[in-house]
Design a protein around this motif. Structure first.
Motif, PDB file in Angstrom:
ATOM      1  N   ASP A 165       0.830  -1.211   0.000  1.00  0.00           N
ATOM      2  CA  ASP A 165       0.000   0.000   0.000  1.00  0.00           C
ATOM      3  C   ASP A 165       0.862   1.258   0.000  1.00  0.00           C
ATOM      4  O   ASP A 165       0.606   2.210  -0.747  1.00  0.00           O
ATOM      5  N   LYS A 199     -10.335  -5.972  -5.533  1.00  0.00           N
ATOM      6  CA  LYS A 199     -10.887  -4.729  -4.961  1.00  0.00           C
ATOM      7  C   LYS A 199      -9.801  -3.911  -4.273  1.00  0.00           C
ATOM      8  O   LYS A 199      -9.788  -2.676  -4.358  1.00  0.00           O
ATOM      9  N   HIS A 200      -8.888  -4.594  -3.594  1.00  0.00           N
ATOM     10  CA  HIS A 200      -7.813  -3.888  -2.880  1.00  0.00           C
ATOM     11  C   HIS A 200      -6.881  -3.200  -3.880  1.00  0.00           C
ATOM     12  O   HIS A 200      -6.468  -2.052  -3.663  1.00  0.00           O
ATOM     13  N   LYS A 203      -8.619  -0.155  -5.114  1.00  0.00           N
ATOM     14  CA  LYS A 203      -8.733   0.866  -4.067  1.00  0.00           C
ATOM     15  C   LYS A 203      -7.418   1.598  -3.813  1.00  0.00           C
ATOM     16  O   LYS A 203      -7.416   2.806  -3.551  1.00  0.00           O
ATOM     17  N   THR A 204      -6.307   0.896  -3.904  1.00  0.00           N
ATOM     18  CA  THR A 204      -5.017   1.534  -3.633  1.00  0.00           C
ATOM     19  C   THR A 204      -4.600   2.485  -4.742  1.00  0.00           C
ATOM     20  O   THR A 204      -3.684   3.296  -4.552  1.00  0.00           O
TER      21      THR A 204
END
Length: 296
Positions: A165, A199-200, A203-204
């Motif tokens: 992230d 999804k992650h 999102k990042t």
């Protein structure tokens, strides 16, 4: 849905081909810093089994790689210099800058793409990437594979999700394009797990995503688990159904760079259906076409 071919044609105005190169580097999962065994799925070639011969100079690797695609590329084609094998920001920064610049020196190379790990980009490397990106487009390809921490430990990824992230955040703050690698079909993962990973990534703020079918290759620790019956690989129908569930999760601003991937036939243990490339691509292209038609 935005495919990489459509994205490249729009950006550069022509067909663009990737030239897979070897930087003669290693990985912290192999040199003892984190481990000596590598990631559980990774071949002896460091996931660069189709890359050019590491014994050749960067110039000769590029010449050789161009010759391989010359019949379909044509004289006006453009290229991406792709450092694929192992961890290509891991090593002496002066050496790495030198080979990056050698690859970028070709007039028809419009982009430098570097495959690496998010835990292997130093402050100096961030500065270098920022400078290089002013001269030609720079892509950083990050091997995330999964957002599931249990799976990450099993595959011996060697870093926590928060490291990925933060790396994406820093690269994006510098204006550098980020592409994230995801493996579909990791042992024990559910459809929900894989949906969460996609999804992650979205999102990042990753600019692109590579969806890679899990391959079981000879000589890997993953192969031992497979041959001992500890897990099964995805079926052809199962993989197609999975893509149908995952693709709607990827917005148009995230470029899809891969929807399956190739494994070297000489090393392939499973799934053997993936070696019928024509059948797989035809089925995937139908999904892409149908999905794009629905969005119109």
């Amino acid at each position: 849905m935005t495919t990489v071919n459509d994205y490249l044609k729009e950006k550069y105005g022509c067909k663009v081909y990737k030239l897979s190169l070897s930087a003669k580097v290693t990985c912290p999962n192999r040199d003892g810093k984190l481990d000596t065994r590598g990631c559980i799925f990774c071949s002896a070639g460091g996931s660069g089994d189709f890359a050019a011969d590491a014994g050749k100079s960067i110039e000769n690797q590029i010449i050789y790689a161009k010759e391989k695609v010359s019949k379909k590329a044509g004289k006006d084609a453009k290229y991406i210099a792709y450092f694929q094998s192992f961890t290509n920001t891991y090593g002496d920064i002066n050496y790495l800058e030198n080979i990056y610049r050698q690859a970028m020196s070709f007039d028809d190379v419009v982009c430098l793409s570097i495959a690496t790990r998010p835990d292997c980009i130093s402050d100096e490397m961030y500065d270098l990437l920022f400078d290089l990106n002013k001269e030609k487009d720079v892509w950083i390809e990050l091997g995330l594979q999964t957002s599931n921490e249990k799976s990450a430990k099993y595959i011996r990824r060697g870093y926590e999700l928060c490291v990925y992230d933060e790396c994406v955040r820093r690269l994006k703050s510098l204006g550098i394009t980020v592409i994230t690698h995801v493996i579909l079909g990791l042992p024990g993962e559910t459809v929900s797990d894989m949906e969460n990973t996609v999804k992650h990534v979205v999102k990042t703020g990753s600019d692109g995503i590579k969806l890679q079918l899990l391959h079981v290759l000879m000589g890997t620790d993953l192969a031992k688990d497979y041959l001992e019956g500890k897990f099964e690989t995805l079926t052809f129908d199962g993989y197609i159904l999975l893509l149908q569930k995952l693709l709607p999760l990827i917005p148009d601003n995230v470029v899809i760079h891969r929807l399956t991937g190739d494994g070297p036939k000489r090393l392939m243990i499973a799934p053997l259906w993936s070696t019928d490339k024509k059948k797989v691509l035809n089925a995937i292209n139908k999904i892409v076409f149908d999905n794009n038609k629905k969005q119109c």
